[in-house]
Structure formats: C-alpha cells, structure tokens
Enzyme design. Sequence first.
Site, mmCIF file in Angstrom:
data_model
loop_
_atom_site.group_PDB
_atom_site.id
_atom_site.type_symbol
_atom_site.label_atom_id
_atom_site.label_comp_id
_atom_site.label_asym_id
_atom_site.label_seq_id
_atom_site.Cartn_x
_atom_site.Cartn_y
_atom_site.Cartn_z
ATOM 1 N N GLU A 147 36.111 -39.956 1.429
ATOM 2 C CA GLU A 147 35.918 -41.153 0.602
ATOM 3 C C GLU A 147 36.374 -42.378 1.365
ATOM 4 O O GLU A 147 37.028 -42.258 2.422
ATOM 5 C CB GLU A 147 36.706 -41.031 -0.705
ATOM 6 C CG GLU A 147 36.038 -40.110 -1.695
ATOM 7 C CD GLU A 147 36.691 -40.131 -3.060
ATOM 8 O OE1 GLU A 147 37.808 -40.672 -3.191
ATOM 9 O OE2 GLU A 147 36.093 -39.589 -3.996
ATOM 10 N N HIS A 170 37.603 -51.347 -9.954
ATOM 11 C CA HIS A 170 36.564 -50.539 -9.314
ATOM 12 C C HIS A 170 35.259 -51.338 -9.323
ATOM 13 O O HIS A 170 34.907 -51.919 -10.339
ATOM 14 C CB HIS A 170 36.387 -49.212 -10.065
ATOM 15 C CG HIS A 170 35.696 -48.179 -9.253
ATOM 16 N ND1 HIS A 170 34.351 -48.244 -8.963
ATOM 17 C CD2 HIS A 170 36.153 -47.077 -8.637
ATOM 18 C CE1 HIS A 170 34.028 -47.214 -8.204
ATOM 19 N NE2 HIS A 170 35.099 -46.493 -7.991
ATOM 20 N N ARG A 203 37.468 -51.188 -1.914
ATOM 21 C CA ARG A 203 37.111 -51.521 -3.306
ATOM 22 C C ARG A 203 37.361 -52.982 -3.661
ATOM 23 O O ARG A 203 36.548 -53.614 -4.333
ATOM 24 C CB ARG A 203 37.928 -50.659 -4.261
ATOM 25 C CG ARG A 203 37.430 -49.267 -4.338
ATOM 26 C CD ARG A 203 38.244 -48.434 -5.292
ATOM 27 N NE ARG A 203 37.761 -47.065 -5.193
ATOM 28 C CZ ARG A 203 38.324 -46.033 -5.790
ATOM 29 N NH1 ARG A 203 39.383 -46.202 -6.540
ATOM 30 N NH2 ARG A 203 37.826 -44.823 -5.661
ATOM 31 N N HIS A 250 40.627 -50.544 -13.198
ATOM 32 C CA HIS A 250 40.515 -49.105 -12.959
ATOM 33 C C HIS A 250 41.867 -48.419 -12.810
ATOM 34 O O HIS A 250 42.100 -47.375 -13.395
ATOM 35 C CB HIS A 250 39.690 -48.914 -11.679
ATOM 36 C CG HIS A 250 39.415 -47.492 -11.330
ATOM 37 N ND1 HIS A 250 38.773 -46.634 -12.211
ATOM 38 C CD2 HIS A 250 39.663 -46.769 -10.206
ATOM 39 C CE1 HIS A 250 38.650 -45.445 -11.631
ATOM 40 N NE2 HIS A 250 39.190 -45.500 -10.425
ATOM 41 N N ARG A 279 45.506 -49.028 -3.683
ATOM 42 C CA ARG A 279 45.540 -47.558 -3.693
ATOM 43 C C ARG A 279 44.400 -46.976 -2.880
ATOM 44 O O ARG A 279 43.252 -47.402 -3.016
ATOM 45 C CB ARG A 279 45.417 -47.073 -5.131
ATOM 46 C CG ARG A 279 45.301 -45.574 -5.267
ATOM 47 C CD ARG A 279 45.026 -45.196 -6.712
ATOM 48 N NE ARG A 279 43.676 -45.514 -7.095
ATOM 49 C CZ ARG A 279 42.776 -44.612 -7.472
ATOM 50 N NH1 ARG A 279 43.073 -43.337 -7.512
ATOM 51 N NH2 ARG A 279 41.560 -44.982 -7.830
HETATM 52 C C1 LIG Z 1 37.060 -42.928 -14.558
HETATM 53 C C2 LIG Z 1 38.192 -42.616 -13.635
HETATM 54 C C3 LIG Z 1 37.970 -41.886 -12.476
HETATM 55 C C4 LIG Z 1 39.034 -41.586 -11.612
HETATM 56 N N1 LIG Z 1 38.802 -40.810 -10.505
HETATM 57 C C5 LIG Z 1 39.866 -40.439 -9.726
HETATM 58 C C6 LIG Z 1 39.700 -39.541 -8.635
HETATM 59 O O1 LIG Z 1 38.603 -39.065 -8.385
HETATM 60 N N2 LIG Z 1 40.794 -39.222 -7.898
HETATM 61 C C7 LIG Z 1 42.032 -39.729 -8.152
HETATM 62 O O2 LIG Z 1 42.988 -39.405 -7.442
HETATM 63 N N3 LIG Z 1 42.214 -40.577 -9.193
HETATM 64 C C8 LIG Z 1 41.173 -40.924 -9.984
HETATM 65 N N4 LIG Z 1 41.383 -41.765 -11.048
HETATM 66 C C9 LIG Z 1 42.745 -42.174 -11.374
HETATM 67 C C10 LIG Z 1 43.488 -40.980 -12.025
HETATM 68 O O3 LIG Z 1 42.608 -40.299 -12.875
HETATM 69 C C11 LIG Z 1 44.687 -41.465 -12.813
HETATM 70 O O4 LIG Z 1 45.454 -42.337 -12.055
HETATM 71 C C12 LIG Z 1 45.576 -40.280 -13.222
HETATM 72 O O5 LIG Z 1 44.798 -39.285 -13.822
HETATM 73 C C13 LIG Z 1 46.683 -40.749 -14.156
HETATM 74 O O6 LIG Z 1 47.342 -39.621 -14.637
HETATM 75 P P1 LIG Z 1 48.596 -39.785 -15.597
HETATM 76 O O7 LIG Z 1 49.052 -38.408 -15.898
HETATM 77 O O8 LIG Z 1 49.557 -40.724 -15.009
HETATM 78 O O9 LIG Z 1 48.010 -40.502 -16.913
HETATM 79 P P2 LIG Z 1 46.794 -40.121 -17.866
HETATM 80 O O10 LIG Z 1 45.962 -39.037 -17.318
HETATM 81 O O11 LIG Z 1 46.092 -41.387 -18.196
HETATM 82 O O12 LIG Z 1 47.515 -39.575 -19.184
HETATM 83 C C14 LIG Z 1 48.281 -40.422 -20.003
HETATM 84 C C15 LIG Z 1 48.833 -39.626 -21.175
HETATM 85 O O13 LIG Z 1 49.819 -40.392 -21.852
HETATM 86 C C16 LIG Z 1 49.624 -40.297 -23.245
HETATM 87 N N5 LIG Z 1 50.190 -41.487 -23.906
HETATM 88 C C17 LIG Z 1 49.983 -42.794 -23.626
HETATM 89 N N6 LIG Z 1 50.685 -43.575 -24.467
HETATM 90 C C18 LIG Z 1 51.340 -42.733 -25.308
HETATM 91 C C19 LIG Z 1 52.207 -42.920 -26.421
HETATM 92 N N7 LIG Z 1 52.551 -44.138 -26.872
HETATM 93 N N8 LIG Z 1 52.695 -41.825 -27.056
HETATM 94 C C20 LIG Z 1 52.354 -40.573 -26.656
HETATM 95 N N9 LIG Z 1 51.514 -40.345 -25.608
HETATM 96 C C21 LIG Z 1 51.031 -41.408 -24.951
HETATM 97 C C22 LIG Z 1 48.134 -40.192 -23.396
HETATM 98 O O14 LIG Z 1 47.792 -39.686 -24.692
HETATM 99 C C23 LIG Z 1 47.812 -39.249 -22.229
HETATM 100 O O15 LIG Z 1 48.029 -37.915 -22.655
HETATM 101 C C24 LIG Z 1 40.326 -42.077 -11.910
HETATM 102 C C25 LIG Z 1 40.538 -42.828 -13.056
HETATM 103 C C26 LIG Z 1 39.497 -43.096 -13.928
HETATM 104 C C27 LIG Z 1 39.750 -43.889 -15.167
#
Ligand SMILES: Cc1cc2nc3c(=O)[nH]c(=O)nc-3n(C[C@H](O)[C@H](O)[C@H](O)COP(=O)(O)OP(=O)(O)OC[C@H]3O[C@@H](n4cnc5c(N)ncnc54)[C@H](O)[C@@H]3O)c2cc1C
Length: 561
Positions: free
Chosen positions: A132, A254, A300, A361, A396
């Site tokens: 990528e 993005h 990006r 994003h 990032r």
């Molecule tokens: C469309 C898209 C494509 C992507 N593609 C890639 C990729 O190919 N490769 C890569 O490395 N990254 C990618 N990313 C980025 C990556 O997906 C995210 O940075 C990563 O998944 C974040 O993980 P996380 O566990 O920190 O949060 P998240 O996966 O966003 O999870 C957050 C959690 O917190 C909970 N939460 C939030 N607020 C509260 C609250 N007040 N009370 C209780 N629970 C709460 C939510 O319900 C959820 O369960 C992408 C992002 C997007 C949006």
Amino acid sequence: MLTPIADRRYLIPFRSQLLPAIFADTLVIGSGVAGLRAALAAAEFGEVIVIAKDELERTNTAWAQGGIAAVLAADDSPEQHVADTIAAGAGLCAPDTVRTLVDEGPREVEHLVSIGARFDRDSAGALALTREGGHSRRRIVHTDGDATGRELSRALLAACRAHPRIRLFDRCFALDFLAAGTAARGTDRVLGAITHHPKYGLQIIWARASVLASGGIGQLWRETTNSRIATGDGIAMAWRAGAAVADLEFVQFHPTALYVAGAGRSLISEAVRGEGAHLVDRAGRRFMEGRHPLAELAPRDVVSRGIVEHLAETQDPNVFLDARHLGGGGFSERFPGLYGLLKGYGIDPRTAPIPVMPAAHYTIGGVWTDLDGRTNVPGLFAAGEAACNGLHGANRLASNSLLEGLVFGRRAGVAAATSDGATRGDVRVISDIRLSDKGELDLVDVRSSLRSAMWRNVGIVRAGNRLADALDMIHFWCRYSLDKIFDDLGGWEIQNMLSCAALVTAAARAREESRGTHSRTDFPAPRAAEAHHRIYRVGAEPVLCAERGSPPAAPEPAVSR
Ligand SMILES: Cc1cc2nc3c(=O)[nH]c(=O)nc-3n(C[C@H](O)[C@H](O)[C@H](O)COP(=O)(O)OP(=O)(O)OC[C@H]3O[C@@H](n4cnc5c(N)ncnc54)[C@H](O)[C@@H]3O)c2cc1C
C-alpha cells in the site's frame, strides 16, 4: 482557553452507593481490535468485562478493508517498516513506539492465525501480502481482498466469547470514569465507570483497572468514513477524569470516500488506486498529474488537499475514481465487497466512474500513553484509536492502525490486569450538578451545525482566522449544552463531541505550521519550533513535549475553573 469544557467532572448527577454494581478485575471499553485484544490479554490474569455502546460488531475495526501491515516477507525487514512509518510521520513519530509495533507485529499476526483468523493465501499456501501507499515492501495481510476488518472482528469476538473469564456487554454506554471524591480529576485512581444500558439503566462497573479502547472522533466531521460510534466519548470522558490528551490536531482525511447523496461515506480503498484507477474531474481530466510526481498515488494528505483545491477551482461537488480501464473481471474479483456495495447504489465501476470525496478517516491524537497504554491517571489505560503513544507522528502509514490495536491493545491489557490496586465498590462517589439556568439549544441542530463547521473550518485545509471562528462557535454551543443534564445517548454524545471539537480546534489553532495531516494556509511549511507534541490536561496550560517519554504527571489537585 478551554474554560467551557473545564467545568464538568461528570455528565450526570448520581450517588454511587445507590446504583447497581457489577465487579471485574479489568474493564475494557470498546469491542474493536484494541479492546478485544486487550481483553484476551487481561483475561490471562483475571475477570474481564468488555462493553460496547452499540452492537459488538459495530466498530471501525469491522469496516477496515485494506489489511494489517507486518514484516512477514523474506525481502522485508523491521528496519524498513520502521523507516516507512517514520517517513510518513513527518518528524513526530516516537521511535521506540514504532520499533515496538514493528518488532511485535508478526507475533500478533501469528496469534490471529492461532485463534482462527482466516487470511488470503498464495498458491503455495503462504500468507498473500500486498503493498500500500508509503510501504516500500509487500507487507499487508488481508482477507477476501477487502474484508480484513470483518474477519479480524469475527475471530477476536469468537475468541473472547469462548473465554471463560470474559463477559461482553453490548449497548452499554460508558458515561464517565469514576474516581473517589466528588470532583477528583487525575489525582485519584480510576475505579471503574458509570454506564447506561437501555434495559438495565444506570449501573456502575467497578474494576481494578480500566482500558479505554473506544476508538476515534471521525463523526465530528460532516464527511467521514467512520462508523456512527466514533463520537469521541472515550477521549472526552478521559479528559474529564484528568487524563492528558495530545496531537488531536492531526486527523487523517482519506481522499476517496463514496459520494452519493443520502448514502454513508463508504471508503473506496486506496488499493483501487494502487491497482491503477485514476482520479478525474467531471471533464475526465487527471488533475493530480502535475501536483505530485506520484499523481493519485501520492500520500493521502497530498491527494486529499489536491481534491479540495481542485473542487474549489471547479466549484464541482465531487471528483471521480475511474477504474473502467482495469478490465472486465479485474474490479469485481480484486474488490468483491466494494463491487457489491457500488452495485447496490447502481454504479458499475467497469462501465462508470465512481463519485468520490475526501472524508475524515483516522484520529492520530488521543489519550497520551506510554508503551503499555498507561495514562497519567492511575488505574486508567488506553489503546487503539482513542490513544496516542506517538506511533503515527503527524501522519499515519496505511494499515498500521489495526496492527497498533493488536500490539498496544495486548500491552495495555497485560499492564492493566497486573497493575496495583483492588476492585472497590465500597467507595462513595457523588456527583452533584446544579441545574442550568440557560436556555436550550436544539440538539439535532447543534450536531449537524458542529459537523458542518468542523468540515468547513477544521478540515483538510485550515487557516488561523477560520480556526478562531470555529472555536468561538464551539464554545458558544458548549456553554449552552455542557451545562445541561441529559438522560439519553443522543445528549451525552453531543456533549462529548463538543468537548472533543474544542480540543481539536484549539490544538489546530495552536500549531502554527503545516506538518503531516495538519495543513495551514497561513503557515504553509513545517517549522522546527513546532516539532513537538502539545499535551493538554484539564485546568492546566498545554505542555510541549519533543519526545514521548513517561506519561506526564497528574495535574495539581486544585483544578482551576
Ligand atoms: C472504513 C475504514 C477502513 C479502514 N481500513 C483500515 C485498514 O485497512 N487497515 C488499518 O490498519 N486500519 C484501517 N482503518 C482504521 C482502523 O480500522 C481503526 O483505526 C481501528 O479499527 C480502530 O480500532 P479501535 O479498537 O481503536 O476502535 P473501534 O474499532 O472503532 O472500536 C471502538 C469501540 O468502542 C466502543 N465505544 C465507543 N464509545 C463508547 C462508549 N461511550 N461506551 C461504550 N463503548 C464505546 C464502540 O462501541 C466500539 O466497540 C480503517 C478505518 C475505517 C473507518
């Protein structure tokens, strides 16, 4: 400067002794990659509760397309992955954090395979690796071409569900971290969180340590690829509890989100450009040519700025991604998920260009932590998109964030579960809040006005005067919204979004330079004097920090209002 978001310690009034209590050793807030990996690690040492405010599967994690970056190929090396990450980060990456990610990454991919995650493989049965933007080698593992996040989420959730020491609560909204006393901020240990469930009402989850893995703040912007959960609740509640936050001015936009009226801004993966699709305008002109030697494959932030500038010149609402020349089966076979999504909107990428726009994003900043997710508040750990450990610097590198969730989620889980302290329940926590004597604002209006203002004034291209205007507006909305007591998720989310918006905008205004994702027309170049992280804590002046070291000390007990 941030007075309007310095007043409230808790969003609602309560008396802890009068609320139902649930006990765990470790409380994990969030069911994305960071939270679930933290839970699996913490469960090696004790009982874990994971809460998510929506369905467990509704996360940014589940929406990830491209994949997970890790050094797995024979022609790759940790040094190259480190160098690529640091090059993307525009001078602000913390080298020890990057090195930890890269060194521990392959082991995390092996762990995923061991719990049943299924990745695409080549004809010899080895993991199929793709490349990528910004990566000098093929090092991205993926599932079904563009459905990596869904598989990652499935495998981690299955492992957590099967674990006898993990309990998973969906639709359980965390309002605030609890600390002893009435208004303690960062001086006292976090003892758990006050939560709300539509069926069970308010409850307190008491825990020896809490891991915040609540994701980012994409919903602050009108155009975003993020899931609806990304309203910054966790960052706002950590701020209220006295945690330090940093680098929130850095938000990755993005370049290519689907632009169809009335539809969500689904991501059109960078890999589509990687496979040869061109960015064109309404007249079919490849406007990125001449703006950067790599044209549409430029980083990006460069492509997003190129689109915004071109739209300002043409006054068109969007640009297009033209993949027609990729050939009949090329698109549908390489990107089956996207192909299905586009077909649902009546767009056949083999015969028609895809309308796209940039969108918010990825949240680079967040709650400031050390390498084990430790914050400045005892008992509070953070990981994933809600956290900031200096990994991404000012920008990032693609596919590093799922890996970040795995590596630093595991570390935070272990550190939380093995930290000092006890699960209490006998502590009286009282929140008294005076009723507001100010008028009401319409919450739906505030939410949509805030998102538009953030998009216009705190978006891809910024300027000091517009940031100042935005901060004035946000402070006005804060004054009429943060003094209220709401009893549902809609109101609490707005309060959290406003707090995060104030933090992002103040940080963007303070950073008088252009660096990484932060681009200012009035300061168009990076400045050596700004080559540092700016760390904010409630009631304290921002602290400048050149390198991520140990977490900053807790603020003084007397919080200035
Ligand atoms: C469309 C898209 C494509 C992507 N593609 C890639 C990729 O190919 N490769 C890569 O490395 N990254 C990618 N990313 C980025 C990556 O997906 C995210 O940075 C990563 O998944 C974040 O993980 P996380 O566990 O920190 O949060 P998240 O996966 O966003 O999870 C957050 C959690 O917190 C909970 N939460 C939030 N607020 C509260 C609250 N007040 N009370 C209780 N629970 C709460 C939510 O319900 C959820 O369960 C992408 C992002 C997007 C949006």
